[in-house]
Design a protein around this motif. Structure first.
Motif, PDB file in Angstrom:
ATOM      1  N   PHE A  27      41.074 -84.935  -6.670  1.00  4.36           N
ATOM      2  CA  PHE A  27      41.220 -85.216  -8.097  1.00  4.36           C
ATOM      3  C   PHE A  27      41.059 -86.707  -8.385  1.00  4.36           C
ATOM      4  O   PHE A  27      40.366 -87.100  -9.324  1.00  4.36           O
ATOM      5  CB  PHE A  27      42.590 -84.714  -8.579  1.00  4.36           C
ATOM      6  N   LEU A  28      41.706 -87.523  -7.558  1.00  6.97           N
ATOM      7  CA  LEU A  28      41.595 -88.972  -7.747  1.00  6.97           C
ATOM      8  C   LEU A  28      40.177 -89.463  -7.470  1.00  6.97           C
ATOM      9  O   LEU A  28      39.674 -90.356  -8.161  1.00  6.97           O
ATOM     10  CB  LEU A  28      42.607 -89.697  -6.855  1.00  6.97           C
ATOM     11  N   LEU A  29      39.524 -88.894  -6.474  1.00  9.04           N
ATOM     12  CA  LEU A  29      38.135 -89.250  -6.179  1.00  9.04           C
ATOM     13  C   LEU A  29      37.222 -88.884  -7.347  1.00  9.04           C
ATOM     14  O   LEU A  29      36.314 -89.647  -7.698  1.00  9.04           O
ATOM     15  CB  LEU A  29      37.668 -88.549  -4.897  1.00  9.04           C
ATOM     16  N   MET A  30      37.484 -87.729  -7.958  1.00  5.95           N
ATOM     17  CA  MET A  30      36.719 -87.368  -9.159  1.00  5.95           C
ATOM     18  C   MET A  30      36.918 -88.407 -10.257  1.00  5.95           C
ATOM     19  O   MET A  30      35.979 -88.739 -10.988  1.00  5.95           O
ATOM     20  CB  MET A  30      37.132 -85.979  -9.658  1.00  5.95           C
ATOM     21  N   GLY A  31      38.142 -88.935 -10.366  1.00  2.00           N
ATOM     22  CA  GLY A  31      38.416 -89.972 -11.363  1.00  2.00           C
ATOM     23  C   GLY A  31      37.671 -91.256 -11.075  1.00  2.00           C
ATOM     24  O   GLY A  31      37.118 -91.881 -11.983  1.00  2.00           O
ATOM     25  N   LEU A  33      34.902 -91.522  -9.476  1.00  2.00           N
ATOM     26  CA  LEU A  33      33.475 -91.279  -9.714  1.00  2.00           C
ATOM     27  C   LEU A  33      33.161 -90.935 -11.165  1.00  2.00           C
ATOM     28  O   LEU A  33      32.003 -90.699 -11.511  1.00  2.00           O
ATOM     29  CB  LEU A  33      32.986 -90.144  -8.801  1.00  2.00           C
ATOM     30  N   GLY A  34      34.182 -90.894 -12.014  1.00  2.00           N
ATOM     31  CA  GLY A  34      33.981 -90.591 -13.425  1.00  2.00           C
ATOM     32  C   GLY A  34      33.673 -89.125 -13.692  1.00  2.00           C
ATOM     33  O   GLY A  34      33.034 -88.806 -14.698  1.00  2.00           O
ATOM     34  N   LEU A  35      34.139 -88.236 -12.849  1.00  2.00           N
ATOM     35  CA  LEU A  35      33.838 -86.810 -12.989  1.00  2.00           C
ATOM     36  C   LEU A  35      35.040 -85.966 -13.404  1.00  2.00           C
ATOM     37  O   LEU A  35      34.947 -84.742 -13.423  1.00  2.00           O
ATOM     38  CB  LEU A  35      33.279 -86.268 -11.664  1.00  2.00           C
ATOM     39  N   GLN A  36      36.158 -86.607 -13.759  1.00  2.00           N
ATOM     40  CA  GLN A  36      37.347 -85.836 -14.120  1.00  2.00           C
ATOM     41  C   GLN A  36      37.157 -85.030 -15.395  1.00  2.00           C
ATOM     42  O   GLN A  36      37.823 -84.015 -15.579  1.00  2.00           O
ATOM     43  CB  GLN A  36      38.555 -86.750 -14.288  1.00  2.00           C
ATOM     44  N   ASP A  37      36.261 -85.458 -16.251  1.00  2.00           N
ATOM     45  CA  ASP A  37      36.045 -84.727 -17.501  1.00  2.00           C
ATOM     46  C   ASP A  37      35.209 -83.475 -17.299  1.00  2.00           C
ATOM     47  O   ASP A  37      35.103 -82.655 -18.209  1.00  2.00           O
ATOM     48  CB  ASP A  37      35.398 -85.642 -18.536  1.00  2.00           C
ATOM     49  N   VAL A  38      34.610 -83.305 -16.138  1.00  2.00           N
ATOM     50  CA  VAL A  38      33.877 -82.083 -15.810  1.00  2.00           C
ATOM     51  C   VAL A  38      34.885 -81.148 -15.142  1.00  2.00           C
ATOM     52  O   VAL A  38      35.035 -81.127 -13.919  1.00  2.00           O
ATOM     53  CB  VAL A  38      32.671 -82.374 -14.881  1.00  2.00           C
ATOM     54  N   ILE A  39      35.562 -80.380 -15.964  1.00  2.00           N
ATOM     55  CA  ILE A  39      36.695 -79.560 -15.509  1.00  2.00           C
ATOM     56  C   ILE A  39      36.255 -78.548 -14.454  1.00  2.00           C
ATOM     57  O   ILE A  39      36.995 -78.241 -13.517  1.00  2.00           O
ATOM     58  CB  ILE A  39      37.346 -78.839 -16.712  1.00  2.00           C
ATOM     59  N   GLU A  40      35.053 -78.046 -14.574  1.00  2.00           N
ATOM     60  CA  GLU A  40      34.561 -77.035 -13.642  1.00  2.00           C
ATOM     61  C   GLU A  40      34.538 -77.538 -12.208  1.00  2.00           C
ATOM     62  O   GLU A  40      34.723 -76.767 -11.272  1.00  2.00           O
ATOM     63  CB  GLU A  40      33.161 -76.559 -14.056  1.00  2.00           C
ATOM     64  N   LEU A  41      34.320 -78.841 -12.007  1.00  2.00           N
ATOM     65  CA  LEU A  41      34.287 -79.410 -10.651  1.00  2.00           C
ATOM     66  C   LEU A  41      35.651 -79.347  -9.968  1.00  2.00           C
ATOM     67  O   LEU A  41      35.729 -79.317  -8.739  1.00  2.00           O
ATOM     68  CB  LEU A  41      33.803 -80.856 -10.685  1.00  2.00           C
ATOM     69  N   SER A  42      36.700 -79.304 -10.756  1.00  2.00           N
ATOM     70  CA  SER A  42      38.035 -79.247 -10.155  1.00  2.00           C
ATOM     71  C   SER A  42      38.257 -77.939  -9.398  1.00  2.00           C
ATOM     72  O   SER A  42      39.068 -77.878  -8.481  1.00  2.00           O
ATOM     73  CB  SER A  42      39.113 -79.443 -11.212  1.00  2.00           C
ATOM     74  N   PHE A  43      37.528 -76.891  -9.771  1.00  2.00           N
ATOM     75  CA  PHE A  43      37.686 -75.615  -9.074  1.00  2.00           C
ATOM     76  C   PHE A  43      37.035 -75.621  -7.688  1.00  2.00           C
ATOM     77  O   PHE A  43      37.297 -74.742  -6.886  1.00  2.00           O
ATOM     78  CB  PHE A  43      37.149 -74.466  -9.928  1.00  2.00           C
ATOM     79  N   THR A 101      45.160 -88.256 -22.356  1.00  2.00           N
ATOM     80  CA  THR A 101      43.964 -87.640 -22.952  1.00  2.00           C
ATOM     81  C   THR A 101      43.359 -86.562 -22.049  1.00  2.00           C
ATOM     82  O   THR A 101      42.527 -85.787 -22.501  1.00  2.00           O
ATOM     83  CB  THR A 101      42.892 -88.706 -23.239  1.00  2.00           C
ATOM     84  N   TYR A 102      43.785 -86.506 -20.784  1.00  2.00           N
ATOM     85  CA  TYR A 102      43.231 -85.507 -19.879  1.00  2.00           C
ATOM     86  C   TYR A 102      43.540 -84.093 -20.357  1.00  2.00           C
ATOM     87  O   TYR A 102      42.723 -83.197 -20.217  1.00  2.00           O
ATOM     88  CB  TYR A 102      43.745 -85.714 -18.453  1.00  2.00           C
ATOM     89  N   ILE A 103      44.694 -83.893 -20.936  1.00  2.00           N
ATOM     90  CA  ILE A 103      45.054 -82.558 -21.418  1.00  2.00           C
ATOM     91  C   ILE A 103      44.158 -82.154 -22.587  1.00  2.00           C
ATOM     92  O   ILE A 103      43.857 -80.972 -22.763  1.00  2.00           O
ATOM     93  CB  ILE A 103      46.550 -82.454 -21.778  1.00  2.00           C
ATOM     94  N   GLU A 104      43.680 -83.120 -23.353  1.00  2.00           N
ATOM     95  CA  GLU A 104      42.732 -82.820 -24.434  1.00  2.00           C
ATOM     96  C   GLU A 104      41.404 -82.318 -23.864  1.00  2.00           C
ATOM     97  O   GLU A 104      40.768 -81.440 -24.437  1.00  2.00           O
ATOM     98  CB  GLU A 104      42.509 -84.058 -25.300  1.00  2.00           C
ATOM     99  N   ASN A 105      40.988 -82.887 -22.734  1.00  2.00           N
ATOM    100  CA  ASN A 105      39.772 -82.402 -22.079  1.00  2.00           C
ATOM    101  C   ASN A 105      39.951 -80.965 -21.606  1.00  2.00           C
ATOM    102  O   ASN A 105      39.017 -80.163 -21.675  1.00  2.00           O
ATOM    103  CB  ASN A 105      39.404 -83.295 -20.891  1.00  2.00           C
ATOM    104  N   LEU A 106      41.127 -80.651 -21.099  1.00  2.00           N
ATOM    105  CA  LEU A 106      41.406 -79.280 -20.675  1.00  2.00           C
ATOM    106  C   LEU A 106      41.380 -78.336 -21.873  1.00  2.00           C
ATOM    107  O   LEU A 106      40.854 -77.222 -21.784  1.00  2.00           O
ATOM    108  CB  LEU A 106      42.761 -79.194 -19.974  1.00  2.00           C
ATOM    109  N   GLN A 107      41.949 -78.774 -22.995  1.00  2.00           N
ATOM    110  CA  GLN A 107      41.966 -77.946 -24.190  1.00  2.00           C
ATOM    111  C   GLN A 107      40.555 -77.717 -24.729  1.00  2.00           C
ATOM    112  O   GLN A 107      40.261 -76.658 -25.267  1.00  2.00           O
ATOM    113  CB  GLN A 107      42.835 -78.593 -25.270  1.00  2.00           C
TER     114      GLN A 107
END
Length: 155
Positions: A27-31, A33-43, A101-107
């Motif tokens: 999760f932190l690595l995604m952050g 790399l700027g990829l935390q907003d791509v929620i699908e990658l977290s899966f 703001t991360y929860i807004e991305n999830l919403q």
């Protein structure tokens, strides 16, 4: 000196912690790399759960020379619970302290309800780790039970 059998709970908790840490690092690595907003990658971090469960069952079988079916399922469920609780606690702290703001991305994503709160995120994170953990162990046990499985002889 007799070899002491190790309980499945000890192994499952150990690997659950390792998988949870791997989830957090990913999760932190995604952050970074700027990829935390791509929620699908977290899966994709589900791969860590698969690897952790398989390695934990394998380790248990190696130490004890056998693995009972329900112990294998217990390992999978426990690894899933422990790792997802660690991730859930981390996410709540991360959102509360660092990035609200991360929860807004999830919403905004179609994978979570629009009205998701921190409590529901905590609960869903645990569910998203526990149920797959059980099913992964169920599938893995089809492989691990084979060496111990024998059919009764016909009379």
């Amino acid at each position: 000196m007799a070899i002491e059998k190790v309980s499945y709970q000890k192994i499952a908790i150990k690997y659950g912690i390792l998988v949870g840490v791997a989830h957090i690092v990913y999760f932190l690595l995604m952050g970074v790399l700027g990829l935390q907003d791509v929620i699908e990658l977290s899966f994709l971090s589900g791969i860590f759960l698969v690897i952790g469960i398989i390695v934990a069952i394998s380790k248990y079988k190696k130490i004890n020379n056998t693995v009972e079916y329900f112990n294998g399922l217990g390992i999978g469920a426990t690894v899933g619970v422990v790792s997802s609780v660690l991730l859930a606690v981390f996410l709540v702290l991360y959102i509360s302290v660092y990035r609200a703001t991360y929860i807004e991305n999830l919403q905004a994503s179609s994978l979570f309800p629009e009205s998701i709160s921190l409590v529901w995120l905590f609960i869903l994170t645990i569910i998203y780790g526990t149920i797959p953990g059980f099913f992964i162990a169920f599938i893995a046990m089809q492989w691990f039970k084979r060496a111990d499985h024998s059919m009764p002889e016909r009379v």
